[in-house]
Design a protein around this motif. Sequence first.
Motif, PDB file in Angstrom:
ATOM      1  N   LYS A  23      -5.973 -20.484   1.674  1.00  0.00           N
ATOM      2  CA  LYS A  23      -4.647 -20.230   1.067  1.00  0.00           C
ATOM      3  C   LYS A  23      -4.001 -21.266   0.092  1.00  0.00           C
TER       4      LYS A  23
ATOM      5  N   LYS B 104      -6.376 -26.612  -8.869  1.00  0.00           N
ATOM      6  CA  LYS B 104      -5.494 -26.829  -7.879  1.00  0.00           C
ATOM      7  C   LYS B 104      -4.101 -27.620  -8.314  1.00  0.00           C
ATOM      8  N   GLN B 105      -3.013 -27.134  -7.387  1.00  0.00           N
ATOM      9  CA  GLN B 105      -1.843 -27.691  -7.601  1.00  0.00           C
ATOM     10  C   GLN B 105      -1.700 -29.362  -7.742  1.00  0.00           C
TER      11      GLN B 105
ATOM     12  N   PRO C 257      -2.956 -22.486  -3.216  1.00  0.00           N
ATOM     13  CA  PRO C 257      -2.629 -21.890  -4.534  1.00  0.00           C
ATOM     14  C   PRO C 257      -3.352 -22.589  -5.518  1.00  0.00           C
TER      15      PRO C 257
ATOM     16  N   LEU D  34      -5.463 -23.054   5.935  1.00  0.00           N
ATOM     17  CA  LEU D  34      -4.442 -23.852   5.138  1.00  0.00           C
ATOM     18  C   LEU D  34      -5.262 -24.545   4.086  1.00  0.00           C
ATOM     19  N   MET D  35      -6.284 -25.037   3.978  1.00  0.00           N
ATOM     20  CA  MET D  35      -7.027 -25.851   3.008  1.00  0.00           C
ATOM     21  C   MET D  35      -7.922 -25.114   2.221  1.00  0.00           C
ATOM     22  N   VAL D  36      -8.595 -23.920   2.591  1.00  0.00           N
ATOM     23  CA  VAL D  36      -9.406 -23.303   1.883  1.00  0.00           C
ATOM     24  C   VAL D  36      -9.060 -21.846   1.227  1.00  0.00           C
TER      25      VAL D  36
ATOM     26  N   ILE E   7      -3.357 -22.459 -10.028  1.00  0.00           N
ATOM     27  CA  ILE E   7      -2.356 -22.573 -11.034  1.00  0.00           C
ATOM     28  C   ILE E   7      -3.391 -22.586 -12.191  1.00  0.00           C
TER      29      ILE E   7
END
Lengths: 108, 254
Positions: A95, A103-104, A97, A91-93, A99
């Motif tokens: 995936k 990081k978002q 996302p 989850l943290m590393v 932009i």
Amino acid sequence: MRIQDSRFKIQNYRIMFLIIFLLITCYSSLVTAAEKWPGVDESVVEKYAKEHGREAMTPLINTDQGDLLLFVFLLAGTIGGFAAGYYWRILMVEKTPRINGDKQKTTG
Amino acid sequence: MKIQNLKIRIQVFIPVLFGCFLFTGNAYAMHISEGILPWNWAALWFVVAAPFVAVGLHRLKKLSNTDLSFKPLVGLMAAVVFIISCMPIPVPTAGTCSHPCGTGMSGILLGPTISILITAVALLIQALFLAHGGLSTWGADIVSMGIMGSLAGFLTFRALRAIKINIPIAGFMAGLLADWATYITTSVELASGIKGDSPFMPLFWKILIAFIPTQLPLGILEGAMTAGMVVLLYKKRPDLLVKMRVLKPEEVAA
């Protein structure tokens, strides 16, 4: 480069010591607490049930025998801990996302 | 480099910390043990729990068919609920041990139906292999911890967010009320099951009051844990929270 490597090694040793210290302290405090810290299942649930004529039965698979329960809890904790760490990493590393390379960001 | 090291530390530290809390000989829990409830009451709680578990299964299947990206979150929450709900924490003010439930957290992040399903699985494993809870009382434990905990957490969070309460406070209150709802329900289940000919209300209050010294501080701890997890995901993976409908898209700025 060598200085960075040695610093990284020292940090690793510190982490190792911290883990060992935590394991020993948590283990010893919880084991010694076993006698003086009854669980609410014992101090509330089973106490009132007993007062009203109901008693807990032996589980279908009775692992509460000597150190067997200790072993299954250790196994459950290990598997659960690794599963949590594995999914946390995904989850943290893996995936997270990005932009435009960043990081978002979120609003407050 | 520093951030990478910090990440490695956190990834090692959190599972180890969770794991070391489980190095204990006995299980201290809200779970109602095997044989405590008469069969008719045990059966009633199974009947109450079954539709919720079925809906959770259906929802998980439906989500899996359309989008697999939420699966790591389901896996993480399943592991967290399993670990937290068999993690005994000594409460010095009461001199007893009990555990948080984690269902407030999973209720917020996954929705109540999937949270109920993963709680049911965690409770089944605990009843089968950890002498923690029981097979005959599985339904009652699903109702108290799974259904009531998840619904209380989910509804509290949504209600507080609807009136613009900030995320940490909404998360804290959701965790707190999820924990307390679980133990109130356990008191109802236990009092109704064991009362025999005696009146229900005095026994219910007696059991509930006996839970208070332990669960009052543990509820606060559960609130803090829930708020921490929601805030962490909000900062790290807001997209996931939008996908799981925890946040609205306008709350996340690109």
